[in-house]
Structure formats: structure tokens, C-alpha cells
Design a protein around this motif. Structure first.
Motif, PDB file in Angstrom:
ATOM      1  N   ILE A 144       0.419  -1.145  -0.590  1.00 55.18           N
ATOM      2  CA  ILE A 144       0.258   0.437  -0.264  1.00 55.18           C
ATOM      3  C   ILE A 144       1.202   1.341   0.296  1.00 55.18           C
ATOM      4  O   ILE A 144       0.815   2.064  -0.718  1.00 55.18           O
ATOM      5  CB  ILE A 144      -1.373   0.257   1.474  1.00 55.18           C
ATOM      6  N   LYS A 145       1.734   0.992   0.796  1.00 57.12           N
ATOM      7  CA  LYS A 145       2.902   2.257   0.825  1.00 57.12           C
ATOM      8  C   LYS A 145       3.639   2.408  -0.298  1.00 57.12           C
ATOM      9  O   LYS A 145       3.749   3.810  -0.847  1.00 57.12           O
ATOM     10  CB  LYS A 145       4.138   2.279   1.442  1.00 57.12           C
ATOM     11  N   ASN A 146       3.666   1.548  -1.151  1.00 60.07           N
ATOM     12  CA  ASN A 146       4.596   1.467  -2.607  1.00 60.07           C
ATOM     13  C   ASN A 146       3.444   2.035  -3.364  1.00 60.07           C
ATOM     14  O   ASN A 146       3.914   2.167  -5.064  1.00 60.07           O
ATOM     15  CB  ASN A 146       5.250   0.388  -3.048  1.00 60.07           C
ATOM     16  N   ILE A 147       1.869   2.202  -2.951  1.00 58.45           N
ATOM     17  CA  ILE A 147       1.659   2.534  -4.384  1.00 58.45           C
ATOM     18  C   ILE A 147       1.433   3.905  -5.285  1.00 58.45           C
ATOM     19  O   ILE A 147       1.621   5.065  -4.342  1.00 58.45           O
ATOM     20  CB  ILE A 147       0.105   2.893  -4.177  1.00 58.45           C
ATOM     21  N   ASP A 148       1.516   4.795  -6.431  1.00 60.56           N
ATOM     22  CA  ASP A 148       2.119   5.791  -6.867  1.00 60.56           C
ATOM     23  C   ASP A 148       0.780   6.233  -6.265  1.00 60.56           C
ATOM     24  O   ASP A 148       0.158   6.523  -7.578  1.00 60.56           O
ATOM     25  CB  ASP A 148       2.317   5.120  -8.074  1.00 60.56           C
ATOM     26  N   VAL A 149       1.213   7.755  -6.182  1.00 56.68           N
ATOM     27  CA  VAL A 149       0.226   8.833  -5.618  1.00 56.68           C
ATOM     28  C   VAL A 149      -0.097   9.417  -7.199  1.00 56.68           C
ATOM     29  O   VAL A 149      -1.428   9.730  -7.142  1.00 56.68           O
ATOM     30  CB  VAL A 149       0.492   9.700  -4.797  1.00 56.68           C
ATOM     31  N   ASN A 150       0.503   9.032  -7.625  1.00 55.38           N
ATOM     32  CA  ASN A 150       0.472   9.438  -9.203  1.00 55.38           C
ATOM     33  C   ASN A 150      -0.528   9.612  -9.836  1.00 55.38           C
ATOM     34  O   ASN A 150      -1.260  10.140 -10.910  1.00 55.38           O
ATOM     35  CB  ASN A 150       1.837   9.457 -10.199  1.00 55.38           C
ATOM     36  N   LEU A 151      -0.345   7.631  -9.929  1.00 59.86           N
ATOM     37  CA  LEU A 151      -1.190   7.201 -11.248  1.00 59.86           C
ATOM     38  C   LEU A 151      -2.980   7.623 -10.279  1.00 59.86           C
ATOM     39  O   LEU A 151      -3.864   7.901 -11.024  1.00 59.86           O
ATOM     40  CB  LEU A 151      -0.960   5.603  -9.942  1.00 59.86           C
ATOM     41  N   ILE A 152      -2.678   8.010  -9.341  1.00 59.65           N
ATOM     42  CA  ILE A 152      -4.696   7.642  -8.131  1.00 59.65           C
ATOM     43  C   ILE A 152      -4.388   9.586  -9.078  1.00 59.65           C
ATOM     44  O   ILE A 152      -5.811   9.557  -9.517  1.00 59.65           O
ATOM     45  CB  ILE A 152      -4.226   8.128  -6.372  1.00 59.65           C
ATOM     46  N   GLN A 153      -3.873  10.367  -8.318  1.00 64.23           N
ATOM     47  CA  GLN A 153      -3.918  11.714  -9.057  1.00 64.23           C
ATOM     48  C   GLN A 153      -4.344  11.267 -10.704  1.00 64.23           C
ATOM     49  O   GLN A 153      -5.464  12.941 -11.326  1.00 64.23           O
ATOM     50  CB  GLN A 153      -2.907  12.489  -9.085  1.00 64.23           C
ATOM     51  N   MET A 154      -4.214  10.334 -12.155  1.00 62.32           N
ATOM     52  CA  MET A 154      -4.511  10.487 -13.013  1.00 62.32           C
ATOM     53  C   MET A 154      -5.581   9.525 -12.669  1.00 62.32           C
ATOM     54  O   MET A 154      -6.299  10.585 -13.622  1.00 62.32           O
ATOM     55  CB  MET A 154      -2.911   9.526 -13.689  1.00 62.32           C
ATOM     56  N   ASN A 159     -11.916  11.495 -13.777  1.00 60.81           N
ATOM     57  CA  ASN A 159     -12.880  10.736 -12.623  1.00 60.81           C
ATOM     58  C   ASN A 159     -13.061   9.010 -13.075  1.00 60.81           C
ATOM     59  O   ASN A 159     -14.351   9.127 -13.035  1.00 60.81           O
ATOM     60  CB  ASN A 159     -14.197  11.703 -13.880  1.00 60.81           C
ATOM     61  N   ILE A 160     -11.717   8.521 -12.266  1.00 57.06           N
ATOM     62  CA  ILE A 160     -12.448   7.050 -12.533  1.00 57.06           C
ATOM     63  C   ILE A 160     -13.481   7.005 -10.739  1.00 57.06           C
ATOM     64  O   ILE A 160     -12.607   7.735  -9.655  1.00 57.06           O
ATOM     65  CB  ILE A 160     -11.193   6.259 -12.332  1.00 57.06           C
ATOM     66  N   ASN A 161     -14.079   6.765 -10.582  1.00 60.09           N
ATOM     67  CA  ASN A 161     -14.632   6.345  -9.242  1.00 60.09           C
ATOM     68  C   ASN A 161     -13.881   5.430  -7.996  1.00 60.09           C
ATOM     69  O   ASN A 161     -13.050   5.039  -8.865  1.00 60.09           O
ATOM     70  CB  ASN A 161     -15.985   5.706  -8.937  1.00 60.09           C
ATOM     71  N   LYS A 162     -14.188   5.452  -7.494  1.00 57.08           N
ATOM     72  CA  LYS A 162     -13.206   4.782  -6.036  1.00 57.08           C
ATOM     73  C   LYS A 162     -13.181   3.600  -6.412  1.00 57.08           C
ATOM     74  O   LYS A 162     -11.935   3.033  -6.070  1.00 57.08           O
ATOM     75  CB  LYS A 162     -13.803   5.249  -4.464  1.00 57.08           C
ATOM     76  N   ILE A 163     -14.295   2.788  -7.171  1.00 57.83           N
ATOM     77  CA  ILE A 163     -14.385   1.625  -7.305  1.00 57.83           C
ATOM     78  C   ILE A 163     -13.057   0.652  -7.592  1.00 57.83           C
ATOM     79  O   ILE A 163     -12.477   0.081  -7.679  1.00 57.83           O
ATOM     80  CB  ILE A 163     -16.097   0.904  -7.182  1.00 57.83           C
ATOM     81  N   ARG A 164     -13.636   1.490  -8.801  1.00 53.06           N
ATOM     82  CA  ARG A 164     -12.867   1.023  -9.968  1.00 53.06           C
ATOM     83  C   ARG A 164     -11.443   1.583  -9.901  1.00 53.06           C
ATOM     84  O   ARG A 164     -10.290   0.623 -10.556  1.00 53.06           O
ATOM     85  CB  ARG A 164     -12.853   1.683 -11.151  1.00 53.06           C
ATOM     86  N   VAL A 165     -11.097   2.581  -9.037  1.00 56.31           N
ATOM     87  CA  VAL A 165      -9.498   3.195  -8.714  1.00 56.31           C
ATOM     88  C   VAL A 165      -8.862   1.890  -7.369  1.00 56.31           C
ATOM     89  O   VAL A 165      -7.949   1.332  -7.443  1.00 56.31           O
ATOM     90  CB  VAL A 165      -9.546   4.781  -7.889  1.00 56.31           C
ATOM     91  N   PHE A 166      -9.391   1.513  -6.226  1.00 58.24           N
ATOM     92  CA  PHE A 166      -9.484   0.249  -5.391  1.00 58.24           C
ATOM     93  C   PHE A 166      -9.407  -1.000  -6.490  1.00 58.24           C
ATOM     94  O   PHE A 166      -7.651  -1.513  -6.250  1.00 58.24           O
ATOM     95  CB  PHE A 166     -10.593   0.023  -4.522  1.00 58.24           C
ATOM     96  N   LYS A 167     -10.216  -1.653  -7.864  1.00 57.15           N
ATOM     97  CA  LYS A 167      -9.394  -2.517  -8.363  1.00 57.15           C
ATOM     98  C   LYS A 167      -8.662  -2.481  -9.125  1.00 57.15           C
ATOM     99  O   LYS A 167      -7.929  -3.319  -9.562  1.00 57.15           O
ATOM    100  CB  LYS A 167     -10.612  -2.856  -9.331  1.00 57.15           C
ATOM    101  N   GLU A 168      -8.823  -1.154 -10.191  1.00 59.72           N
ATOM    102  CA  GLU A 168      -7.609  -1.222 -11.046  1.00 59.72           C
ATOM    103  C   GLU A 168      -6.337  -0.847 -10.535  1.00 59.72           C
ATOM    104  O   GLU A 168      -5.430  -0.647 -11.159  1.00 59.72           O
ATOM    105  CB  GLU A 168      -8.910  -0.505 -12.482  1.00 59.72           C
ATOM    106  N   ILE A 169      -6.438  -0.078  -9.422  1.00 60.71           N
ATOM    107  CA  ILE A 169      -4.350   0.796  -9.230  1.00 60.71           C
ATOM    108  C   ILE A 169      -3.894   0.273  -8.266  1.00 60.71           C
ATOM    109  O   ILE A 169      -3.169  -0.175  -7.640  1.00 60.71           O
ATOM    110  CB  ILE A 169      -5.152   1.970  -9.424  1.00 60.71           C
TER     111      ILE A 169
END
Ligand SMILES: Nc1ncnc2c1ncn2[C@@H]1O[C@H](COP(=O)(O)OP(=O)(O)OP(=O)(O)O)[C@@H](O)[C@H]1O
Ligand SMILES: [Mg+2]
Lengths: 252, 236
Positions: A144-154, A159-169
Motif C-alpha cells: 500500500i505504501k508503494n502505491i504511486d500517488v501519481n497514478l491516483i491523481q491521474m 474522473n474514475i470512481n473509487k471502486i474502480r480506483v481500488f480494483k484497477e490501481i
């Protein structure tokens, strides 16, 4: 993270196994006492005799079930607590000392305490849970600490919804760490199961059989059971690797 | 029509990047921002896109706008193929057939048809950048933000992408915010070019308007020579 064994790697493994057997044979010839070091062929005869006994499958099955139970408990709790630690800084800080204490506790202390607390058959489950839980937990936190915040910003910008952000990132980012944790935890957990069985002596158990063989000075059988334990460890590792390769396709 | 940003203030740990900063973003035009490294160009784009918050300032019109962003780095998902990375941003907007058509269209525009099923791991830096460009174009946004989109591309590819970009933009005129270091790119693409001053906080040193159509500039590059000279002068 290349896990495929190429042809030449296979030859190396084969040669090293042959060398090991040769060395074993030579030393056993020098020592010349099966009670201290049984020869490879006697060990394999003993191995065969073990495998054909009526109780063999039951012993194996029960030990495997204990290992599997301990593993599943640490798997679910490890993911839950690892996730909490990774997403909540305060929880993570509060929880870390617990993990460090568990990790620093000698496996024998865990087993002895478990002997006081639990029925014989549950001691190995508890021991394997306690050794593998911190590993899975820490790996998930690390992932989890390794998750790239840049990708979350992208994802936010698009406008990707939270569920998809969880599933796909989130999930794919954590996955390699989780799988590495599973692999280590399964190996260590299995060893803990056997150690705990030796001491707790459940009715059907690989560790119990090993201990009984030792008491009767049946060294060949101790060796044979050990080989069985190693084979199981090896096979489970292979299964996990296969699984890993089929889901972490994007690497290598 | 213009989107106005007024009284913008932003500082990082005592380092003031923007103070009383005003800028107009002309809608349906290519707004170009030129300026030295570290002056705050990416910071401005991040504020516009809502990635970071300003300390102060009015940018109310921007809130409802949808945005595509070509980041300074490609920001691709390592576990998705070229196709998957582009369709990623389309999923909740279109049906399956439309997603397939749009994704394939933009993959061919950036010349990655043969690499459709590749994972980013196997792509060069320039190829990754092109995926990021395709993703931004494929997404139906009001504003297209581009942070040095054409860097790490060789000359030929850059040229062809600039041409494709202009063609796309002529058909679908979005509001573009385009950050670059390259005077040539600015002179070819900008309708309005803001040159930022190398100071802290930064200010707009000069605004250059160009009316000629981008297509005409690309066809007659010699016509941009004067603009380039002006831009170079202000960039010192
Ligand atoms: N998250 C942050 N925390 C602290 N300082 C930051 C942060 N982001 C940017 N800065 C600082 O703000 C200043 C402007 O950064 P910015 O990335 O906007 O520059 P830039 O104009 O895009 O530069 P370049 O052309 O090199 O990309 C720099 O001095 C940078 O160190
Ligand atoms: Mg920048």
C-alpha cells in the motif's frame, strides 16, 4: 522476478541433486551406522513403506489441513490488518510494535504457550498463524505504501470512481507484494506446523510420526518424513509461483 | 470567452510560487505557457486540474470542467496494455463497441497499432508518452492540459504528432493549456503565449497573441520566425 526454469537451469538442479545424493551416500558409508545417518537407499525404502501404510494419507491430510487453516486465518487477518496499517498512519504506528513482538518471539515460545492454551490439534494451527500473519500483514502494508500517488491523481483527473480506483490501481499495486508474502508465509508456516506437531502430538500428524520414529531410534523414518515435508513445501511453492505467473502477467 | 484565474496564491513550505497571480485561459484556443524550469508551470496546471489546492484565489468556472491531462511523466498503469491504458478512461462513458472504436482510433493516430497489446514495461519512453497523449485525446474533456507532451520524442515523430494534434484540434476545438520549454512548439501551436518570469513569486513577463491558423504555420514554418525571435528575447 523471472520464475520460469529454463532447460539449462533444470540440468543444474538435477546435477546438484545427484551430487547431494552421492555425498550423502559417501558420508553414510564412512559413518557406517544407519541409526546416525541412514543410507539414501534405506531411507527410500523406508519412505516407500511409509507411503503405503494405511494411515499415511490421513496423517498427511490432517497436517495439511492444519497448515492450510493457519494460513487462511493469517491470510484474511493479514490482509485486513495490513490494509488498515497501510491506509491509516495512526493505526499503522500503533500496530507495528505488536508485529515486531510477534516476529521476535521464538517459535518454541509460541508453541509452548499454545500448548497451555489449546487442544493438541489446534496448537500447530495457532503456531503457523502466528508466524505467517506478520509476514502477510507487513507485505500488504508495504504494498500500500508503494502505491504511486501519481497514478491516483491521474485517475482523479479522469474522473474514475473509487471502486474502480481500488480494483484497477490499489489492488494490482499490492498484488505482487501480497504474493511474495504468501509465498514466504506458506513456507515458514508449514515448518511451524511440523515443529508444533512434534511437541503437541496430535493423533494424526506428520510431526507426531517424526517424533515417534525418533523415539524408536528409527532414523530412516525420520529422514523419510523430512523428505515428505520438504516435498510438500516444494510443491506448494510451485503452485504459488504458477498462480503468481498467471496473474502478474505484466512483469518480465 | 475566457476562464479567469484571479489572485492566485500558492506556496510550498515558505517558498512562494504564485502571489496575486492572474491569468486568462481563452476557451477553444491553445494557451501556451513558456518559462524556465522550476518557475511553477506544473504547479499551475495541477491547480487548474484540481490535483492540488491553491492557498488563495478564484478559479470558479473551472470546477465544472472535465479535464484531460498529459502529465510530464506518462503515468501509465503497468498492469494494463496500451489498449487497456487508453480504454481505462473511457469505461464509464461509452458502450463496449464505442470504447473499442475510440481506443483503436487514437492508438493508430499515435502510431502504436502494432503495440496495442504491449505492457508499458516493453515500451520506450517516447512510446509511453504517446500512449499518454492518446489517452488524453480519447477522453472527451472540455480542457486539455499538456505538460511538455512532445519531449522525449525524436524530431520526426514530434513533427508528425504535432500535425496530428493540430488536425484533431481543428475538428474538436478544446481549450488547451500547453506547457513547453520549446520556443518552436510555442510558435507553431499557441494562439496566446504566456511567458513566465524567472522570479519567486513568478509573474507574466509577456503575452504574445498569434492569429494565424496552426495549419498554415505548420505549412509555412518560416512565418513563425519572427514570433520565435520575440519569444527568445523575453526568455533572455
Ligand atoms: N509538492 C511540492 N512540495 C514542495 N515543493 C514543490 C512541490 N511541487 C513543486 N514544488 C516546488 O515548486 C517549484 C515549481 O515547481 P514546478 O514543478 O511547478 O516547476 P515547473 O515550472 O513545472 O518546472 P519544470 O519546467 O522543470 O517542469 C519548484 O521550486 C519546486 O521545487
Ligand atoms: Mg513541470
Amino acid at each position: 522476478m523471472r520464475t520460469s526454469t529454463t532447460r539449462s537451469e533444470k540440468y543444474y538442479i538435477l546435477i546438484s541433486l545427484i551430487l547431494l545424493l552421492a555425498l550423502w551416500k559417501i558420508i553414510s558409508l564412512i559413518i557406517d551406522a544407519d541409526i546416525i545417518l541412514p543410507s539414501p537407499e534405506n531411507t527410500f525404502i523406508s519412505f516407500y513403506n511409509l507411503v503405503i501404510t494405511r494411515d499415511f494419507s490421513r496423517i498427511l491430510l490432517f497436517s495439511l489441513i492444519r497448515g492450510f487453516l493457519g494460513f487462511m486465518i493469517s491470510f484474511f487477518l493479514g490482509i485486513t490488518f495490513g490494509f488498515l496499517s497501510g491506509t491509516n498512519k495512526y493505526f499503522g504506528k500503533l500496530f507495528e510494535p505488536f508485529l515486531i513482538i510477534i516476529r521476535s518471539t521464538p517459535i518454541m515460545s509460541i508453541i509452548l504457550i499454545a500448548l497451555i492454551w489449546f487442544r493438541a490439534t489446534n496448537v500447530p494451527v495457532f503456531a503457523s498463524f502466528l508466524v505467517s500473519f506478520p509476514i502477510i500483514c507487513m507485505n500488504v502494508t508495504e504494498g500500500i505504501k508503494n502505491i504511486d500517488v501519481n497514478l491516483i491523481q491521474m485517475a482523479q483527473v479522469y474522473n474514475i470512481n473509487k471502486i474502480r480506483v481500488f480494483k484497477e490501481i490499489y489492488f494490482p499495486s499490492i498484488l505482487p507484494f501480497l504474493l511474495a508474502g504468501i509465498s514466504t508465509a506458506a513456507g515458514i508456516g508449514w515448518k511451524a506446523v511440523i515443529a508444533a506437531e512434534v511437541l503437541s502430538q496430535p493423533e494424526y500428524a506428520l510431526g507426531t510420526s517424526m517424533q515417534v520414529s525418533r523415539i524408536y531410534l528409527d532414523t530412516e523414518s525420520v529422514f523419510a518424513w523430512t523428505i515428505i515435508a520438504i516435498l510438500i513445501s516444494f510443491l506448494s511453492e510451485r503452485v504459488i509461483r504458477k498462480f503468481e505467473k498467471s496473474i502478474v502477467k505484466w512483469k518480465g | 470567452m475566457a476562464l479567469r484565474i484571479k489572485n492566485l496564491k500558492k506556496s510550498f513550505h515558505g517558498l512562494t510560487i504564485f502571489e496575486n497571480f492572474d491569468i486568462e485561459i481563452n476557451e477553444k484556443e491553445i494557451n501556451c505557457i513558456l518559462g524556465p524550469s522550476g518557475v511553477g508551470k506544473t504547479t499551475l496546471l495541477n491547480i487548474l486540474s484540481g490535483i492540488i489546492d491553491a492557498d488563495k484565489g478564484q478559479l470558479s468556472d473551472l470546477k465544472e470542467k472535465t479535464i484531460s491531462y498529459i502529465f510530464q511523466e506518462p503515468r501509465l498503469l503497468a498492469w494494463k496494455t496500451v489498449y487497456g491504458n487508453i480504454s481505462f478512461v473511457l469505461k464509464n462513458l461509452y458502450n463496449r463497441q464505442e470504447i473499442e472504436n475510440i481506443t483503436n482510433k487514437y492508438i493508430s493516430i499515435v502510431g502504436l497499432k502494432n503495440f496495442k497489446d504491449y505492457y508499458p514495461d516493453k515500451l520506450s519512453g517516447g512510446m509511453k508518452q504517446r500512449v499518454s497523449i492518446a489517452r488524453a485525446f480519447a477522453y472527451p474533456s472540455d480542457i486539455l492540459i499538456m505538460d511538455e507532451p512532445f519531449k522525449s520524442l525524436d524530431f520526426k515523430l514530434k513533427k508528425s504528432l504535432i500535425v496530428s494534434f493540430v488536425k484533431l484540434w481543428e475538428i474538436d476545438k478544446r481549450t488547451v493549456m500547453f506547457v513547453t520549454h520549446d520556443v518552436e512548439e510555442a510558435a507553431l501551436l499557441g494562439n496566446v503565449i504566456y511567458i513566465l518570469k524567472d522570479s519567486q513569486p513568478t509573474e507574466i513577463e509577456k503575452v504574445v497573441h498569434i492569429n494565424a491558423r496552426q495549419i498554415d504555420r505548420i505549412l509555412n514554418p518560416q512565418k513563425t520566425a519572427k514570433t520565435k525571435k520575440t519569444l527568445l528575447k523575453y526568455l533572455k
